[in-house]
Design a protein around this motif. Sequence first.
Motif, PDB file in Angstrom:
ATOM      1  N   THR A  58     -45.809 -47.172  16.372  1.00 18.83           N
ATOM      2  CA  THR A  58     -45.003 -47.927  17.330  1.00 18.83           C
ATOM      3  C   THR A  58     -43.745 -48.473  16.655  1.00 18.83           C
ATOM      4  O   THR A  58     -43.837 -49.247  15.707  1.00 18.83           O
ATOM      5  N   GLU A  59     -42.597 -48.051  17.148  1.00 19.45           N
ATOM      6  CA  GLU A  59     -41.319 -48.562  16.642  1.00 19.45           C
ATOM      7  C   GLU A  59     -40.510 -49.222  17.754  1.00 19.45           C
ATOM      8  O   GLU A  59     -39.711 -50.107  17.505  1.00 19.45           O
ATOM      9  N   ASP A  60     -40.759 -48.771  18.998  1.00 23.80           N
ATOM     10  CA  ASP A  60     -40.090 -49.364  20.154  1.00 23.80           C
ATOM     11  C   ASP A  60     -41.053 -50.329  20.842  1.00 23.80           C
ATOM     12  O   ASP A  60     -42.054 -49.919  21.439  1.00 23.80           O
ATOM     13  N   PHE A  61     -40.754 -51.619  20.730  1.00 21.67           N
ATOM     14  CA  PHE A  61     -41.624 -52.643  21.314  1.00 21.67           C
ATOM     15  C   PHE A  61     -41.082 -53.166  22.644  1.00 21.67           C
ATOM     16  O   PHE A  61     -41.626 -54.118  23.196  1.00 21.67           O
ATOM     17  N   SER A  62     -40.037 -52.535  23.165  1.00 19.39           N
ATOM     18  CA  SER A  62     -39.442 -53.002  24.423  1.00 19.39           C
ATOM     19  C   SER A  62     -40.405 -52.953  25.612  1.00 19.39           C
ATOM     20  O   SER A  62     -40.254 -53.760  26.543  1.00 19.39           O
ATOM     21  N   PRO A  63     -41.407 -52.031  25.656  1.00 19.48           N
ATOM     22  CA  PRO A  63     -42.357 -52.070  26.780  1.00 19.48           C
ATOM     23  C   PRO A  63     -43.065 -53.412  26.936  1.00 19.48           C
ATOM     24  O   PRO A  63     -43.504 -53.765  28.034  1.00 19.48           O
ATOM     25  N   PHE A  64     -43.153 -54.185  25.833  1.00 22.97           N
ATOM     26  CA  PHE A  64     -43.814 -55.487  25.897  1.00 22.97           C
ATOM     27  C   PHE A  64     -42.925 -56.561  26.522  1.00 22.97           C
ATOM     28  O   PHE A  64     -43.385 -57.676  26.759  1.00 22.97           O
ATOM     29  N   ASP A  65     -41.669 -56.219  26.796  1.00 24.57           N
ATOM     30  CA  ASP A  65     -40.746 -57.192  27.386  1.00 24.57           C
ATOM     31  C   ASP A  65     -41.230 -57.711  28.738  1.00 24.57           C
ATOM     32  O   ASP A  65     -40.877 -58.820  29.143  1.00 24.57           O
ATOM     33  N   VAL A  66     -42.042 -56.897  29.451  1.00 16.91           N
ATOM     34  CA  VAL A  66     -42.498 -57.322  30.779  1.00 16.91           C
ATOM     35  C   VAL A  66     -43.304 -58.616  30.696  1.00 16.91           C
ATOM     36  O   VAL A  66     -43.307 -59.407  31.638  1.00 16.91           O
ATOM     37  N   ARG A 104     -51.294 -55.483  12.706  1.00 14.23           N
ATOM     38  CA  ARG A 104     -50.151 -54.573  12.775  1.00 14.23           C
ATOM     39  C   ARG A 104     -49.115 -55.203  13.699  1.00 14.23           C
ATOM     40  O   ARG A 104     -49.235 -55.129  14.927  1.00 14.23           O
ATOM     41  N   VAL A 105     -48.142 -55.817  13.113  1.00 15.99           N
ATOM     42  CA  VAL A 105     -47.179 -56.605  13.893  1.00 15.99           C
ATOM     43  C   VAL A 105     -45.796 -55.969  13.830  1.00 15.99           C
ATOM     44  O   VAL A 105     -45.485 -55.214  12.895  1.00 15.99           O
ATOM     45  N   PRO A 106     -44.915 -56.254  14.800  1.00 17.85           N
ATOM     46  CA  PRO A 106     -43.547 -55.725  14.754  1.00 17.85           C
ATOM     47  C   PRO A 106     -42.783 -56.307  13.573  1.00 17.85           C
ATOM     48  O   PRO A 106     -42.968 -57.468  13.208  1.00 17.85           O
ATOM     49  N   LYS A 107     -41.905 -55.495  12.998  1.00 17.78           N
ATOM     50  CA  LYS A 107     -41.106 -55.971  11.869  1.00 17.78           C
ATOM     51  C   LYS A 107     -39.918 -56.800  12.336  1.00 17.78           C
ATOM     52  O   LYS A 107     -39.510 -57.748  11.668  1.00 17.78           O
ATOM     53  N   ILE A 154     -52.409 -44.209  -2.093  1.00 14.76           N
ATOM     54  CA  ILE A 154     -52.594 -43.518  -0.814  1.00 14.76           C
ATOM     55  C   ILE A 154     -52.364 -44.541   0.284  1.00 14.76           C
ATOM     56  O   ILE A 154     -53.148 -45.482   0.452  1.00 14.76           O
ATOM     57  N   SER A 155     -51.274 -44.379   1.027  1.00 14.93           N
ATOM     58  CA  SER A 155     -50.846 -45.388   1.996  1.00 14.93           C
ATOM     59  C   SER A 155     -50.739 -44.789   3.394  1.00 14.93           C
ATOM     60  O   SER A 155     -50.721 -43.564   3.574  1.00 14.93           O
ATOM     61  N   GLY A 156     -50.625 -45.673   4.374  1.00 15.60           N
ATOM     62  CA  GLY A 156     -50.351 -45.252   5.735  1.00 15.60           C
ATOM     63  C   GLY A 156     -48.850 -45.139   5.968  1.00 15.60           C
ATOM     64  O   GLY A 156     -48.047 -45.406   5.072  1.00 15.60           O
ATOM     65  N   PRO A 157     -48.432 -44.750   7.169  1.00 14.17           N
ATOM     66  CA  PRO A 157     -47.011 -44.608   7.472  1.00 14.17           C
ATOM     67  C   PRO A 157     -46.264 -45.927   7.290  1.00 14.17           C
ATOM     68  O   PRO A 157     -46.736 -46.986   7.702  1.00 14.17           O
ATOM     69  N   LEU A 158     -45.097 -45.866   6.682  1.00 12.72           N
ATOM     70  CA  LEU A 158     -44.319 -47.079   6.432  1.00 12.72           C
ATOM     71  C   LEU A 158     -43.732 -47.673   7.707  1.00 12.72           C
ATOM     72  O   LEU A 158     -43.192 -48.781   7.674  1.00 12.72           O
ATOM     73  N   SER A 159     -43.823 -46.961   8.824  1.00 14.51           N
ATOM     74  CA  SER A 159     -43.403 -47.532  10.103  1.00 14.51           C
ATOM     75  C   SER A 159     -44.305 -48.686  10.509  1.00 14.51           C
ATOM     76  O   SER A 159     -43.937 -49.524  11.333  1.00 14.51           O
ATOM     77  N   LEU A 196     -48.289 -53.069   7.963  1.00 17.26           N
ATOM     78  CA  LEU A 196     -49.327 -53.195   6.934  1.00 17.26           C
ATOM     79  C   LEU A 196     -48.944 -52.461   5.661  1.00 17.26           C
ATOM     80  O   LEU A 196     -49.019 -53.000   4.557  1.00 17.26           O
ATOM     81  N   TYR A 197     -48.554 -51.216   5.841  1.00 16.06           N
ATOM     82  CA  TYR A 197     -48.412 -50.331   4.693  1.00 16.06           C
ATOM     83  C   TYR A 197     -47.097 -50.529   3.953  1.00 16.06           C
ATOM     84  O   TYR A 197     -47.028 -50.291   2.747  1.00 16.06           O
ATOM     85  N   SER A 198     -46.082 -50.988   4.651  1.00 18.01           N
ATOM     86  CA  SER A 198     -44.844 -51.320   3.950  1.00 18.01           C
ATOM     87  C   SER A 198     -45.078 -52.521   3.036  1.00 18.01           C
ATOM     88  O   SER A 198     -44.561 -52.575   1.912  1.00 18.01           O
TER      89      SER A 198
END
Length: 348
Positions: free
Chosen positions: A132-140, A153-156, A189-194, A197-199
């Motif tokens: 998830t990189e686009d969090f705009s759907p949560f704007d509602v 796993r929170v938005p950056k 061994i890491s998860g996606p940096l998007s 958590l993993y960043s």
Amino acid sequence: MSRQSQHRLKDIARELGVSTSTVSRALSNHPHVSEDTKERVKQAVDKAGYQLNAMASSLRKSKSNIIGLIVPRISMYFQSAVITAIQNELQKCDYNLMIFQSNESPVLEKQLVSVLHALRVEGLIVSSTLYTEDFSPFDVFSKANVPLVFYDRVPKTYSAHKIQGDDYQGGYKSTLHLLDQGCRRIAHISGPLSCSLYSGRYAGYQDALKKYNVALDESLVFFQELTHENALKTCQVLFAEKPYPDGVFASNDTSAIAVMEYASRMKLNVPEDLKLAGYSNDPRVQIVRPSITSVEQFPYEMGEHAARLILDLVRQKVTVGRSLISLTTPIELIKRKSSKALVSADSY
């Protein structure tokens, strides 16, 4: 309320010699209805087997007493522990939990956000997908002044209430521990940096190497979905030729267990030939032999924090949309036999 339920209400009202509205108010425990009438209605309802349609009733009142929860996968140890804590806290305050899983799909996550908004949940708790990189759907939710809390796993960059573990310290302490044990070729061994958590864990890994003046070897770092199968494929690359890694810091315990399995196939001894640390303190890491060093995230405590925050927001103890709260929960490195060769029995 369904037509069938309405019909039953009329039957009960006719039987008791009162109006349908009186029966409805009695079922809602209205103060203007006498206790005697409430008891008579209750007995008649029990006899008729009538069940109040709670969802329809809540929609009329614009109060559902339901909190929505979106998780990546319910089967994950960490998430199952968080869910239990959230539900327990909500039930203390007569709130119910409606759980959906995104299956790591941003598309499905977006759909679930729309569904929960349409169901008029009073608040939403979310652990986002890996991608998830686009969090705009949560704007509602923010536009409707409905409380929204992200955890783990929170938005950056997206503005929201957030509760997360100290992933940087988890990565730093795990890598530093392996370095302290003499490792110098530490694979990560890491998860996606998007994913937040993993960043954080990767940044901790990098800084620990810097402290020991060990150069970052990018050929030892892998970013992927952290499944057992992917970890085995990574091991095929890591151990294809010498020099092998002398340590592995895996960003989840599933990957750490897979590395141990592969090391056994290669006739490598853990921890003499390869030292190993995982993440999450999954109960499985205490069962395998040797037991695996891992980072305790205290998922139950994180779940309690998430539930208490959403309840405070729903009950307006904290103003929605203002003074955004960001809470970092502590971690603890649990050292076990996978990361140290010669230890006394009392050390673990």
